[in-house]
Design an enzyme around this catalytic site. Structure first.
Site, mmCIF file in Angstrom:
data_model
loop_
_atom_site.group_PDB
_atom_site.id
_atom_site.type_symbol
_atom_site.label_atom_id
_atom_site.label_comp_id
_atom_site.label_asym_id
_atom_site.label_seq_id
_atom_site.Cartn_x
_atom_site.Cartn_y
_atom_site.Cartn_z
ATOM 1 N N HIS A 189 0.877 -1.163 0.068
ATOM 2 C CA HIS A 189 -0.025 0.094 -0.088
ATOM 3 C C HIS A 189 0.913 1.010 0.054
ATOM 4 O O HIS A 189 0.364 2.325 0.570
ATOM 5 C CB HIS A 189 -0.995 0.169 1.066
ATOM 6 C CG HIS A 189 -1.812 -1.345 1.314
ATOM 7 N ND1 HIS A 189 -2.940 -1.183 0.846
ATOM 8 C CD2 HIS A 189 -1.482 -2.288 1.932
ATOM 9 C CE1 HIS A 189 -3.615 -2.232 1.019
ATOM 10 N NE2 HIS A 189 -2.826 -3.186 1.721
ATOM 11 N N SER A 319 15.542 19.162 -16.456
ATOM 12 C CA SER A 319 14.735 20.406 -16.481
ATOM 13 C C SER A 319 15.392 21.426 -17.218
ATOM 14 O O SER A 319 16.510 21.627 -17.301
ATOM 15 C CB SER A 319 14.265 20.645 -14.942
ATOM 16 O OG SER A 319 13.745 21.965 -14.887
#
Length: 473
Positions: A189, A319
């Site tokens: 999870h 970036s």
């Protein structure tokens, strides 16, 4: 196919059963291909090269067998076969411009092959060779195109995808062996769970690849059954009864793959269930690769504010505005490829049910999506192996720091102190940001040495029930 020169230097006049048509002067194709070019200016994407090459193999096999059956002059058959093998070798890929969104039987692509091969053969013989009467002798688009899809898909899987998967599996296994003793925090999870080794985590990925290879190999057995010889609807009208079986033998020799003549050619024309099945295997593989890629992205996340367990090779600046940023570009590409393949499978699934009565009429779409999926998967699997798995580094200091502070390790004490007491220890360790071993020493009657043994992450990766005074059992 009759040809005469026009007054223009740019075109010649070709004739077919529907009349005259202008064709570019240097084009090897004829009137029917030109009609398809003009009828289907839709996507600008032509049929995959692998499919075109498979058509070449089929036409070569057909010419050889028709000559052996006495249906085609040997000299003519020899030139047709030679021209067809040139097509199969990719020497004339530029002569196959027909859009993938065309007649659903793929007739336009079949005629494209017939016309190009006829033109090439005529150049060698200096005599008339007809695309329908000679190159397409004993065949129909309805059996040629399904056969070409199966041949090209088989070649793509066996020649590229399966070797790529084998390579990825070997690289994963190699890294697993090298990292076998490194223990990390497991997660369920996306939350901290019991520990495991990198070898165990990588081993799960390897097992997924093994399963994918097995599924693909099993599916290929059904793709090896070729419907060539069924002609128009599966009855074999206008072809010698021996043509299909003999041509398939020649195709096996040409490709190096053991193909068989389909027992039920009606199925091979009307139903494309085996192709839908192959697409389903691509879909399943895409799901597996997406899981692996996303695991890598999560493990690499950070490097400071994320999990930061591993460091992927730096391949390019990440970036245009943030200096020094490096992104997991290959795993991201894997995710995009997987998404596209899943989309292709949806298209193939819908196309597969379009076999109304005796013929599926979405064959070009099935061919395009299948072959692109195979190509995308084969290429990206190699990149994943060579640009990610081979060069990734484990940040052992970060892994160890997180592991030691993982309160979920207290799960090992359940058989000794009970679930509720273990939960108290875990919650306190979370709240106070302290190692679980320290809190367990304060909250239980167990001595520190015994607790250290019971909570040893490496021992916990071996499973079993851990008890006081003993090991896992």
């Amino acid at each position: 196919m009759e040809m005469q020169m026009s007054n223009s230097d740019r075109y010649r006049i070709e004739h077919d059963s529907m009349g005259d048509l202008r064709v570019p002067i240097d084009a090897l194709w004829g009137a029917q291909t030109q009609r398809a070019i003009e009828n289907f200016p839709i996507s600008g994407r032509s049929m995959p090269q692998g499919f075109i090459h498979a058509l070449g193999f089929i036409k070569a096999a057909a010419a050889k067998v028709n000559a052996e059956l006495g249906l085609l002059p040997k000299s003519m058959a020899k030139e047709i076969e030679a021209a067809a093998l040139d097509v199969a070798a990719g020497r004339y890929d530029a002569e196959f411009p027909v859009d993938i969104y065309q007649t659903g039987s793929g007739t336009s692509s079949n005629m494209n092959a017939n016309e190009v091969i006829a033109t090439l053969a005529m150049r060698a013989t200096k005599g008339p060779i007809h695309p329908n009467d000679h190159v397409n002798l004993g065949q129909s688009s309805n059996d040629v195109v399904p056969t070409a899809i199966r041949i090209s898909a088989t070649l793509a899987v066996q020649g590229r995808l399966l070797p790529a998967l084998k390579h990825l599996r070997k690289m994963i296994n190699k890294r697993a062996r090298g990292l076998g003793s490194v223990v990390k925090t497991g997660r369920t999870h996306l939350m901290d769970a019991m520990p495991l080794t990198f070898a165990q985590e990588f081993g799960a990925w390897s097992a997924q690849i093994v399963s994918a290879e097995a599924r693909l190999n099993d599916t290929l057995k059904r793709l090896h059954r070729l419907p060539l010889g069924g002609t128009a609807i599966g009855t074999g009208i206008n072809t010698d009864p021996h043509f299909g079986r003999n041509a398939v033998k020649v195709l096996s020799a040409l490709t190096g793959i053991h193909f068989e003549s389909a027992n039920n050619k009606f199925e091979g024309l009307a139903a494309q269930d085996d192709l839908v099945e192959l697409s389903g295997q691509f879909n399943t593989l895409a799901v597996a690769l997406m899981k692996i890629a996303n695991d890598l992205r999560w493990m690499n996340a950070g490097p400071l504010a994320g999990l930061g367990e591993i460091e992927l090779p730096a391949l390019q600046p990440g970036s245009s505005i943030m200096p020094g940023k490096v992104n997991p570009v290959i795993p991201e590409a894997v995710v995009m490829v997987a998404s596209q393949v899943i989309g292709h499978h949806t298209a193939v699934t819908v196309a597969g049910q379009s076999g109304n009565f005796q013929l599926n009429v979405t064959l070009p779409l099935i061919a395009y999506n299948l072959l692109e999926s195979a190509t995308l998967l084969g290429n990206v699997v190699m990149l994943l192996a060579d640009k990610v798995i081979v060069g990734l580094k484990v940040r052992q200091d970060r892994v160890q720091e997180v592991l030691e502070r993982n309160p979920i390790l207290v799960t090992a004490l359940n058989p000794i102190i009970g679930y509720e007491k273990a939960a108290v220890i875990a919650k306190r360790a979370y709240k106070e940001h302290r190692p679980v071993l320290e809190v367990a020493c304060e909250e239980s009657n167990l001595n520190p040495v015994e607790l250290a043994r019971l909570l040893d992450p490496a021992a916990l990766t071996e499973g079993g029930i851990h008890v006081v005074g003993g090991g896992g059992g």
